[in-house]
Design an enzyme around this catalytic site. Structure first.
Site, PDB file in Angstrom:
ATOM      1  N   GLU A  59      -4.010   1.713  -7.055  1.00  0.00           N
ATOM      2  CA  GLU A  59      -4.420   2.850  -6.232  1.00  0.00           C
ATOM      3  C   GLU A  59      -3.587   4.073  -6.597  1.00  0.00           C
ATOM      4  O   GLU A  59      -2.445   4.203  -6.134  1.00  0.00           O
ATOM      5  CB  GLU A  59      -4.175   2.539  -4.753  1.00  0.00           C
ATOM      6  CG  GLU A  59      -5.040   1.463  -4.195  1.00  0.00           C
ATOM      7  CD  GLU A  59      -5.113   1.574  -2.680  1.00  0.00           C
ATOM      8  OE1 GLU A  59      -6.229   1.718  -2.166  1.00  0.00           O
ATOM      9  OE2 GLU A  59      -4.070   1.563  -2.025  1.00  0.00           O
ATOM     10  N   HIS A  71       0.845  -1.197   0.000  1.00  0.00           N
ATOM     11  CA  HIS A  71       0.000   0.000   0.000  1.00  0.00           C
ATOM     12  C   HIS A  71       0.878   1.245   0.000  1.00  0.00           C
ATOM     13  O   HIS A  71       1.941   1.263   0.612  1.00  0.00           O
ATOM     14  CB  HIS A  71      -0.921  -0.015   1.226  1.00  0.00           C
ATOM     15  CG  HIS A  71      -2.025   0.990   1.139  1.00  0.00           C
ATOM     16  ND1 HIS A  71      -1.822   2.331   1.388  1.00  0.00           N
ATOM     17  CD2 HIS A  71      -3.332   0.863   0.798  1.00  0.00           C
ATOM     18  CE1 HIS A  71      -2.965   2.979   1.207  1.00  0.00           C
ATOM     19  NE2 HIS A  71      -3.893   2.108   0.854  1.00  0.00           N
TER      20      HIS A  71
END
Length: 251
Positions: A167, A95
Site C-alpha cells: 500500500e 497498516h
C-alpha cells in the site's frame, strides 16, 4: 496457482446494524471461495455481527488489528486468542495508519505476526512507502526492509499462507493510484524479497495484494499483472454493490 484475494478494510467505519445491512446486500452474490477469496476487515465492535453473518457463505472475516499478548492488563487492545475463539479468519497488521498514527514499529508488527500464528489465525501484513521515499528512489529498499522485519522468525510454511499487501501511503484515500505497472514493479520486488529470505516455492505461494484507491474501474487492470494476486480495498469495499463488482472482476 494462487487464488485471487479481494479484501475490504472498513477502517473506523460502520456499526453492527450497518454491518448486517452490508451482509444482506452481498448475500448470494459473491464468487465461490475456490475462484476468488473474499474477506472483509471490520472494526472490533462489528466482528460478532460479521462472523455470524458470514457463516455458511464464501465470505471470510478479518480484524483490523490485534495485540501481541493473548490477555492481560492492556486496556483497549484486542486479543488474538479471543479473535480465534470468535472464529475470525485473518488479522490485518502493519497498516500505514497504524504505523503512522499509533507509532507501531516493525518489531511490534513482527510480534503480532507471531501471536497471530500462535493462535491459528492468518496475517495480512501491510507495507508501503511515503511520497518522499518514492521521490527519493527508496521505495524498493524501504518495502523490502519492512517485509524482512515483519517476517523475521516465521517459517516458510507460515509465510506461504500469509497474505502481504503493498500500500503506497501516497495512494491511500487520496484518489491517487499507483499505475498498474508501478504496482506490479513493487509487488514483484516484494516477491523477490520473499524468495531471497526463503526460497522460490515460498515466493511462488505467498499472495501479494495491492492497496491504494482500488475500485471496480481499475481492479481488472491491476489483476491482469502477473504478481498482483488481489486488492486490499478501502472506500470501495463499504458499498455492497461496489464490493460485489470487485469480487466478481473475472466475470
Amino acid at each position: 496457482m494462487r487464488t485471487p484475494f479481494i479484501a475490504g478494510n472498513w477502517k473506523m467505519n460502520k456499526n453492527p446494524k450497518e454491518t448486517q445491512e452490508f451482509l444482506d446486500g452481498v448475500k448470494g452474490k459473491l464468487p465461490d471461495a475456490s475462484k476468488v477469496e473474499t474477506v472483509i476487515g471490520a472494526p472490533a465492535i462489528d466482528l460478532t455481527t460479521l462472523v455470524a453473518g458470514a457463516e455458511g457463505t464464501p465470505l471470510k472475516t478479518a480484524a483490523e488489528n490485534c495485540y501481541f499478548e493473548d490477555e492481560g492488563a492492556f486496556t483497549g487492545e484486542t486479543s488474538p486468542k479471543a479473535l480465534k475463539e470468535m472464529n475470525v479468519d485473518y488479522v490485518i497488521i502493519g497498516h500505514s495508519e497504524r504505523r503512522g498514527y499509533f507509532h507501531e514499529t516493525d518489531e511490534d508488527i513482527n510480534k503480532k505476526a507471531k501471536a497471530i500464528f500462535k493462535n491459528n489465525l492468518l496475517p495480512i501484513i501491510c507495507c508501503g512507502e511515503s511520497l518522499a521515499q518514492r521521490e527519493a528512489g527508496q521505495t524498493e529498499d524501504w518495502v523490502a526492509s519492512q517485509i524482512e522485519a515483519a517476517l523475521a522468525g516465521l517459517s516458510a510454511d507460515q509465510v506461504k499462507v500469509s497474505v502481504l499487501a503493498y500500500e503506497p501511503i501516497w495512494a491511500i484515500g487520496t484518489g491517487k493510484t499507483a499505475t498498474a505497472d508501478q504496482a506490479q514493479e513493487v509487488v514483484a520486488h516484494i516477491r523477490a524479497t520473499v524468495e531471497k529470505l526463503y526460497n522460490k516455492d515460498t515466493a511462488d505461494a505467498v499472495r501479494i495484494l495491492y492497496g491504494g484507491s482500488v475500485k471496480p474501474a481499475n481492479v481488472k487492470e491491476l489483476m491482469a499483472k502477473p504478481d498482483i494476486d488481489g486488492g486490499l480495498v478501502g472506500g470501495a469495499s463499504m458499498d455492497p454493490e461496489s464490493f460485489i463488482a470487485l469480487a466478481n472482476y473475472q466475470d
